[in-house]
Design an enzyme around this catalytic site. Structure first.
Site, PDB file in Angstrom:
ATOM      1  N   ASP A 357       0.832  -1.192   0.000  1.00 54.55           N
ATOM      2  CA  ASP A 357       0.000   0.000   0.000  1.00 54.55           C
ATOM      3  C   ASP A 357       0.875   1.254   0.000  1.00 54.55           C
ATOM      4  OD1 ASP A 357      -2.628   1.408   0.556  1.00 54.55           O
ATOM      5  OD2 ASP A 357      -1.528   1.965   2.363  1.00 54.55           O
ATOM      6  N   GLU A 396       1.813  -0.298  -5.040  1.00 56.01           N
ATOM      7  CA  GLU A 396       0.921   0.786  -5.389  1.00 56.01           C
ATOM      8  C   GLU A 396       1.852   1.987  -5.544  1.00 56.01           C
ATOM      9  OE1 GLU A 396      -3.289   2.668  -3.827  1.00 56.01           O
ATOM     10  OE2 GLU A 396      -1.754   2.234  -2.332  1.00 56.01           O
TER      11      GLU A 396
END
Length: 712
Positions: A357, A396
């Site tokens: 993330d 990401e």
């Protein structure tokens, strides 16, 4: 209180490690003046059973505090208390009154962090200044875990990423609904998830990507649902507390250590079905928040090491995550902690990969600037780590402070990083919405995004292609809503993105108009055609194949209820779409032309046929700036596979298109046409339909077709 025989212990092996004679405890703190190990007899204990001070001479090596307690073992419950300077301007926030978690704890008991800290506030103690908890009965304790487990020969599967079909889902939400028909005592748990593995296998999934399931506090959200008055939660879990511990509330067995065993059972069962496990991990920030946040572990152990703090005023936190703090990922201590955590999940838990993330935060230096050039960083270390060398690593490639690294996420010489390709999502959405001028960008995405990845020895597999993900609309909602509807999040619909590139096709939300529903379904099928025939690695949002809806909520992070849970009745209602997706996945898995590990070469031909050819409706080379809303290409199977012709007509008019000649003596067969009703919308392998007219095909407005060439 029990009397324990205490030994000096070893600094090697952070956390609580079982030895032949007891348990060795080891924890890092550079500036602590005193450290105590706090033991408990039961998870509901109001007070400790023992507090054992560590001798700063005998129980300290360098900056590591350690001791070994003889005669204890798995199931022992513990916390720490750490004293030291409280000087926020220098980044130091020690507090002798706080009970701290072990950052290396492998399991937690089932207490509620939030409720316990609420009690602390109620008696007047600030989050960082004074005040010892009077009642620890609801406060989670760390658990000593025995790592032994009968894996029955299981190992990470090692499926090549080029062959992966990734299904992003939530451990709890996958089976929490009554419609899952799973016994209530195991619904929404690791054990309950096992009962739906056959569904994933039949669908053709090769990997599940699980939303965060490292221990976090789901009760940290203080908002109320304005419609129901119920308190909202942290459902997604992007607020980690335990980086080595599976979420306790996701286990049916919540006894000390039970969640660890149950998660291992889930991994083993998925592997037996040929499905890998990829974990969505959050190493960019923690649950401790900003300078007004809580002290759980890192802040009370060595705040200025674990967090990125402004050089001139360390009272505050750099906030590249949008969540209050940012981990200081390239400090050597934090760097090692992250590697230790990843290795643990691979070695001890047998997971197959990780999705990071807001991964761009991992590329920031201690002062917050991006790490560039050949500087060794945590992302380079992860890419080249010998233990992690076969795991999938997916970034990401951006953060909340504007560091956008799509196509250039750094990973050193042996850069194995794949990336969530946000440009694929946006460009394919625009094309399927019928936007003017979207054809060229869509063609680039379908061909593997060479503009992003064809450099520095990177491959098409660097691109993780997706249309939808947990963050945003579901695929059903993407074709059913023009606007977000997040009113139930308690933030007056201010949260979530306003730029969804969606289209409701004439009516906002659920609709019974058969014309609108037909167009929506056709568009959903188009999206799946593009996702699974594109070069790169496909990732689908779980439930899209059954038209799961969040009623227009595009930020359901706080909705631990029917908004987020799977309604398994939809799998029955939309069984034809489930079938469509399953056959489409099987088509991709069967034919190598959809799973290239090298980019197309314009100058490479064999037998006069390019590897990829683009066509306008007349089967001529497109004039790209005049391409309109029609996109068609042929993939040459050369000597190893069939040729495929794939076309989409997003114009408002039906088109009679000219087909390119098939190679050799082969004929075109129809595999799929998204305008047809099931079961004719897609045909199973070996049952493709020979086209009676080999040079013309009527492609209706808003539809896609897949043709395959083969001998009669």
């Amino acid at each position: 209180m029990a009397d324990y025989k205490v030994h000096n212990g070893s600094p090697l092996g952070f956390g609580a490690v079982i030895t032949p004679i007891g348990v060795n405890f080891s924890i890092y703190s550079r500036d602590a003046s005193a450290v105590s190990l706090v033991l408990f007899e039961s998870e509901n204990d109001e007070k400790p059973s023992n507090i054992i001070p560590l001798d700063p001479v005998l129980n300290r090596t360098g900056d590591v505090w350690h001791l070994l307690i003889e005669g204890i073992g798995a199931g022992t419950l513990y916390l720490y208390k750490v004293d030291g300077p409280y000087v926020p301007p220098k980044g130091l926030r020690f507090n002798k009154y706080k009970y701290l978690f072990d950052p290396y704890a492998k399991a937690f008991t089932k207490g509620s962090v939030f409720r316990c800290y609420n009690k602390q506030h109620e008696v007047g103690f600030a989050a960082n200044e004074g005040g010892e908890l009077q009642d620890l009965s609801d406060f989670p304790k760390c658990v000593v875990v025995d790592d032994s487990f009968d894996w029955e020969g299981d190992r990470p599967l090692g499926i090549p990423i080029s062959e992966s079909v990734i299904y992003e889902t939530h451990v709890k939400g996958f089976t929490a609904s009554k419609t899952s028909e799973i016994a209530p005592e195991i619904a929404g748990t690791y054990k309950g998830f096992i009962q739906k593995i056959d569904y994933l296998k039949e669908l053709g999934i090769t990997a599940v990507e699980l939303l965060p399931m490292f221990e976090f506090d789901e009760n940290e959200n203080g908002n109320l649902n304005p419609k129901t008055g119920q308190r909202l939660v942290n459902y997604w879990g992007y607020s980690t507390i335990g980086f080595f511990a599976p979420k306790t509330s996701y286990a049916a067995d919540r006894s000390p250590g039970g969640p660890v065993r149950e998660f291992k059972e889930l991994v083993k069962a998925l592997h037996k079905a040929g499905i890998e496990v990829i974990l969505d991990v959050v190493y960019n920030h923690t649950a401790e928040g900003n300078e007004h946040g809580y002290t759980f572990e890192f802040r009370g152990l060595q705040n200025d090491v674990y967090y990125s703090l402004p050089v001139n005023d360390k009272n505050y936190y750099m906030n590249f995550s949008g969540c209050g703090n940012s981990m200081n990922c390239n400090n050597p201590v934090t760097y090692s902690f992250i590697l230790d955590s990843l290795r643990y999940w691979v070695v001890n838990m047998h997971v197959d990969g990780f999705r990071f993330d807001l991964a761009s935060i991992l590329t920031r230096s201690p002062n917050g600037t991006p790490v560039t050039g050949d500087v060794l960083s945590i992302t380079t270390a992860i890419s080249s780590d010998p233990i992690l060398s076969k795991t999938k690593i997916i970034a990401e490639p951006w953060d909340c402070a504007g560091l956008y690294q799509l196509g250039g996420f750094p990973g050193g010489v042996y850069n194995r990083w794949s990336e969530w390709n946000g440009r694929f999502r946006d460009d394919i959405r625009r094309f399927n919405r019928g936007d003017e001028g979207a054809v060229t960008a869509a063609a680039t995405r379908l061909a593997g995004s060479s503009d992003c990845y064809n450099h520095n020895s990177r491959l098409p597999t660097s691109s993780i292609n997706f249309i939808t993900a947990h963050d945003g609309f579901t695929l059903n909602d993407l074709v059913s809503y023009n606007y977000k509807h997040n009113e139930e999040n308690g933030e007056e619909n201010r949260d979530g993105s306003d730029d969804n590139i969606s289209y409701n096709h004439g009516f906002e939300g659920d609709c019974t108009n058969p014309r609108i529903e037909n167009v929506r379904l056709k568009t959903i099928k188009n999206f799946f055609v593009h996702l699974f025939t594109a070069q790169g690695v496909p990732m689908m949002l779980g439930g899209d194949e059954m038209r799961r809806t969040q009623r227009g909520n595009n930020n359901a992070y706080c909705q631990d209820n029917e908004i987020s849970w799977y309604d398994w009745n939809l799998a029955i209602k939309n069984k034809d779409l489930v079938r469509f997706v399953s056959i489409l996945i099987n088509l991709r898995k069967k034919h190598e032309v959809f799973r290239r590990i090298s980019f197309f070469r314009d100058d490479y031909e064999r037998g006069g046929i390019p590897e990829i050819s683009w066509f306008d409706p007349a089967a001529k080379v497109p004039v790209w700036d005049k391409a309109g809303r029609f996109l068609a290409f042929r993939l040459s199977g050369l000597a190893v596979d069939n040729d495929f012709y794939i076309a989409t007509n997003m114009d408002i008019y039906d088109l009679t298109i000219t087909l390119p000649a098939s190679a050799g003596n082969k004929k075109w067969y129809r595999v799929a046409d998204t305008s047809f009703e099931s079961p004719e919308d897609i045909l199973e392998s070996g049952k493709e339909e020979l086209l009676q007219e080999q040079r013309r095909y009527v492609l209706v407005s808003g539809a896609s077709v897949i043709l395959m060439s083969k001998a009669e």
